[in-house]
Scaffold this motif. Structure first.
Motif, PDB file in Angstrom:
ATOM      1  N   THR A   1       0.833  -1.197   0.000  1.00 59.04           N
ATOM      2  CA  THR A   1       0.000   0.000   0.000  1.00 59.04           C
ATOM      3  C   THR A   1       0.871   1.251   0.000  1.00 59.04           C
ATOM      4  O   THR A   1       2.083   1.182   0.263  1.00 59.04           O
ATOM      5  N   GLU A   2       0.248   2.402  -0.254  1.00 61.85           N
ATOM      6  CA  GLU A   2       0.994   3.655  -0.158  1.00 61.85           C
ATOM      7  C   GLU A   2       1.538   3.850   1.249  1.00 61.85           C
ATOM      8  O   GLU A   2       2.665   4.319   1.434  1.00 61.85           O
ATOM      9  N   ALA A   3       0.742   3.483   2.252  1.00 63.03           N
ATOM     10  CA  ALA A   3       1.202   3.625   3.634  1.00 63.03           C
ATOM     11  C   ALA A   3       2.440   2.776   3.890  1.00 63.03           C
ATOM     12  O   ALA A   3       3.368   3.194   4.604  1.00 63.03           O
ATOM     13  N   GLU A   4       2.482   1.592   3.298  1.00 61.44           N
ATOM     14  CA  GLU A   4       3.643   0.714   3.461  1.00 61.44           C
ATOM     15  C   GLU A   4       4.863   1.250   2.718  1.00 61.44           C
ATOM     16  O   GLU A   4       5.995   1.076   3.171  1.00 61.44           O
ATOM     17  N   VAL A   5       4.641   1.913   1.599  1.00 62.68           N
ATOM     18  CA  VAL A   5       5.738   2.574   0.895  1.00 62.68           C
ATOM     19  C   VAL A   5       6.332   3.663   1.787  1.00 62.68           C
ATOM     20  O   VAL A   5       7.558   3.785   1.935  1.00 62.68           O
ATOM     21  N   HIS A   6       5.456   4.453   2.403  1.00 64.74           N
ATOM     22  CA  HIS A   6       5.914   5.535   3.277  1.00 64.74           C
ATOM     23  C   HIS A   6       6.709   4.969   4.451  1.00 64.74           C
ATOM     24  O   HIS A   6       7.768   5.507   4.821  1.00 64.74           O
ATOM     25  N   GLN A   7       6.203   3.887   5.048  1.00 66.48           N
ATOM     26  CA  GLN A   7       6.893   3.303   6.204  1.00 66.48           C
ATOM     27  C   GLN A   7       8.255   2.738   5.806  1.00 66.48           C
ATOM     28  O   GLN A   7       9.230   2.873   6.549  1.00 66.48           O
ATOM     29  N   ALA A   8       8.311   2.114   4.634  1.00 64.35           N
ATOM     30  CA  ALA A   8       9.590   1.588   4.157  1.00 64.35           C
ATOM     31  C   ALA A   8      10.596   2.708   3.938  1.00 64.35           C
ATOM     32  O   ALA A   8      11.791   2.555   4.235  1.00 64.35           O
ATOM     33  N   ALA A   9      10.141   3.842   3.432  1.00 66.85           N
ATOM     34  CA  ALA A   9      11.037   4.979   3.234  1.00 66.85           C
ATOM     35  C   ALA A   9      11.565   5.489   4.570  1.00 66.85           C
ATOM     36  O   ALA A   9      12.742   5.858   4.687  1.00 66.85           O
ATOM     37  N   ARG A  10      10.706   5.483   5.577  1.00 62.04           N
ATOM     38  CA  ARG A  10      11.162   5.876   6.917  1.00 62.04           C
ATOM     39  C   ARG A  10      12.207   4.887   7.438  1.00 62.04           C
ATOM     40  O   ARG A  10      13.273   5.270   7.913  1.00 62.04           O
ATOM     41  N   ASP A  11      11.866   3.603   7.350  1.00 64.46           N
ATOM     42  CA  ASP A  11      12.709   2.565   7.952  1.00 64.46           C
ATOM     43  C   ASP A  11      14.018   2.366   7.206  1.00 64.46           C
ATOM     44  O   ASP A  11      15.081   2.203   7.815  1.00 64.46           O
ATOM     45  N   ARG A  12      13.963   2.335   5.879  1.00 65.95           N
ATOM     46  CA  ARG A  12      15.129   1.948   5.095  1.00 65.95           C
ATOM     47  C   ARG A  12      16.014   3.118   4.698  1.00 65.95           C
ATOM     48  O   ARG A  12      17.202   2.949   4.450  1.00 65.95           O
ATOM     49  N   LEU A  13      15.409   4.306   4.617  1.00 69.47           N
ATOM     50  CA  LEU A  13      16.166   5.493   4.221  1.00 69.47           C
ATOM     51  C   LEU A  13      16.393   6.449   5.381  1.00 69.47           C
ATOM     52  O   LEU A  13      17.113   7.442   5.240  1.00 69.47           O
ATOM     53  N   GLY A  14      15.748   6.166   6.515  1.00 70.46           N
ATOM     54  CA  GLY A  14      15.921   7.004   7.693  1.00 70.46           C
ATOM     55  C   GLY A  14      15.263   8.366   7.588  1.00 70.46           C
ATOM     56  O   GLY A  14      15.721   9.337   8.201  1.00 70.46           O
ATOM     57  N   LEU A  15      14.178   8.444   6.817  1.00 69.49           N
ATOM     58  CA  LEU A  15      13.511   9.735   6.625  1.00 69.49           C
ATOM     59  C   LEU A  15      12.672  10.096   7.845  1.00 69.49           C
ATOM     60  O   LEU A  15      11.940   9.258   8.382  1.00 69.49           O
ATOM     61  N   ASP A  16      12.748  11.356   8.269  1.00 68.28           N
ATOM     62  CA  ASP A  16      11.807  11.843   9.268  1.00 68.28           C
ATOM     63  C   ASP A  16      10.561  12.355   8.537  1.00 68.28           C
ATOM     64  O   ASP A  16      10.488  12.318   7.302  1.00 68.28           O
ATOM     65  N   GLU A  17       9.578  12.819   9.284  1.00 73.85           N
ATOM     66  CA  GLU A  17       8.306  13.194   8.648  1.00 73.85           C
ATOM     67  C   GLU A  17       8.465  14.370   7.692  1.00 73.85           C
ATOM     68  O   GLU A  17       7.829  14.404   6.633  1.00 73.85           O
ATOM     69  N   ARG A  18       9.310  15.322   8.039  1.00 74.40           N
ATOM     70  CA  ARG A  18       9.519  16.455   7.134  1.00 74.40           C
ATOM     71  C   ARG A  18      10.164  15.989   5.837  1.00 74.40           C
ATOM     72  O   ARG A  18       9.735  16.392   4.743  1.00 74.40           O
ATOM     73  N   GLN A  19      11.172  15.118   5.957  1.00 72.85           N
ATOM     74  CA  GLN A  19      11.830  14.605   4.758  1.00 72.85           C
ATOM     75  C   GLN A  19      10.870  13.767   3.917  1.00 72.85           C
ATOM     76  O   GLN A  19      10.861  13.867   2.686  1.00 72.85           O
ATOM     77  N   LEU A  20      10.067  12.937   4.584  1.00 70.13           N
ATOM     78  CA  LEU A  20       9.095  12.119   3.847  1.00 70.13           C
ATOM     79  C   LEU A  20       8.117  13.015   3.089  1.00 70.13           C
ATOM     80  O   LEU A  20       7.718  12.700   1.961  1.00 70.13           O
ATOM     81  N   GLY A  21       7.746  14.135   3.717  1.00 72.53           N
ATOM     82  CA  GLY A  21       6.835  15.077   3.083  1.00 72.53           C
ATOM     83  C   GLY A  21       7.425  15.787   1.882  1.00 72.53           C
ATOM     84  O   GLY A  21       6.693  16.427   1.124  1.00 72.53           O
ATOM     85  N   GLU A  22       8.730  15.683   1.691  1.00 74.86           N
ATOM     86  CA  GLU A  22       9.390  16.212   0.502  1.00 74.86           C
ATOM     87  C   GLU A  22       9.737  15.093  -0.479  1.00 74.86           C
ATOM     88  O   GLU A  22       9.663  15.278  -1.696  1.00 74.86           O
ATOM     89  N   PHE A  23      10.097  13.930   0.074  1.00 75.20           N
ATOM     90  CA  PHE A  23      10.526  12.789  -0.725  1.00 75.20           C
ATOM     91  C   PHE A  23       9.405  12.295  -1.643  1.00 75.20           C
ATOM     92  O   PHE A  23       9.617  12.104  -2.852  1.00 75.20           O
ATOM     93  N   MET A  24       8.217  12.069  -1.089  1.00 74.07           N
ATOM     94  CA  MET A  24       7.131  11.520  -1.906  1.00 74.07           C
ATOM     95  C   MET A  24       6.652  12.491  -2.991  1.00 74.07           C
ATOM     96  O   MET A  24       6.464  12.082  -4.138  1.00 74.07           O
TER      97      MET A  24
END
Length: 205
Positions: free
Chosen positions: A54-77
């Motif tokens: 799911t999209e939520a699982e993509v987001h979680q993987a980006a957090r876990d595997r790339l070490g993204l915080d919420e601000r970074q995730l909000g730019e990454f996606m």
């Protein structure tokens, strides 16, 4: 057989998708080696393309595997989707629009979870063609022969009655093996000319 349908790929066809350097830019920002982002996320990208994550699982993987915080995730996606969506190939979109109602029209795309909603908002593809087949929704990706069979089935046509346009050689080869007429895209004028050449047989056969 008389051609009854024309099917289009999206990326590189209906969307102009130049390499914006999204991956290398984020690798540099995160201190990753070249290619490391893709390696860490490879199974997630694959799962997203056939709908097993799911999209939520993509987001979680980006957090876990790339070490993204919420601000970074909000730019990454958003960066990912900007790269994915590209810009409209207006000439080819309008050509596809003009084919109806004389011909059935479809889209067959190797996609990613979340693509339908974003492409509809950006380009209105659901209103452009009769049928859309996204890999993340059907669980198969080109050049799997099942993808070509599925789009033909949904359009109510035989493969031999269908023209398919794509910019990736293996997908063209897969389409031809599945019995479709396939055109390898190298530019709008060339693609439209070759499609029209195939459609022109309708009036001479």
């Amino acid at each position: 057989m008389t051609i009854q349908a024309v099917v289009f790929d999206i990326g590189g066809i209906l969307e102009i998708t130049p390499d914006l350097g999204w991956g290398p830019a984020w690798e540099s920002r995160l201190g990753l080696a070249p290619g490391e982002l893709g390696q860490r996320m490879a199974d997630v990208w694959r799962g997203g393309s056939i709908g097993t994550v799911t999209e939520a699982e993509v987001h979680q993987a980006a957090r876990d595997r790339l070490g993204l915080d919420e601000r970074q995730l909000g730019e990454f996606m958003p960066d990912l989707w900007r790269d994915y969506l590209g810009t409209a190939n207006t000439e080819l979109i309008e050509y596809a629009r003009r084919l109806r109602p004389r011909y059935r029209t479809g889209i067959l795309s190797n996609s990613f979870v979340g693509a339908r909603e974003r492409e509809q908002a950006a380009y209105g593809f659901e209103d452009l063609v009769d049928e859309l087949v996204y890999s993340h929704e059907c669980g198969m990706s080109k050049p799997d022969p099942g993808t070509y069979a599925l789009v033909c089935s949904r359009l109510g046509v035989e493969p031999a009655e269908t023209v398919f346009l794509d910019d990736h050689g293996p997908n063209i080869e897969g389409a031809r093996r599945a019995g479709l007429h396939a055109v390898l895209y190298s530019g709008n004028a060339q693609a439209i000319g070759e499609i029209e050449g195939l459609l022109g047989r309708n009036s001479t056969s």
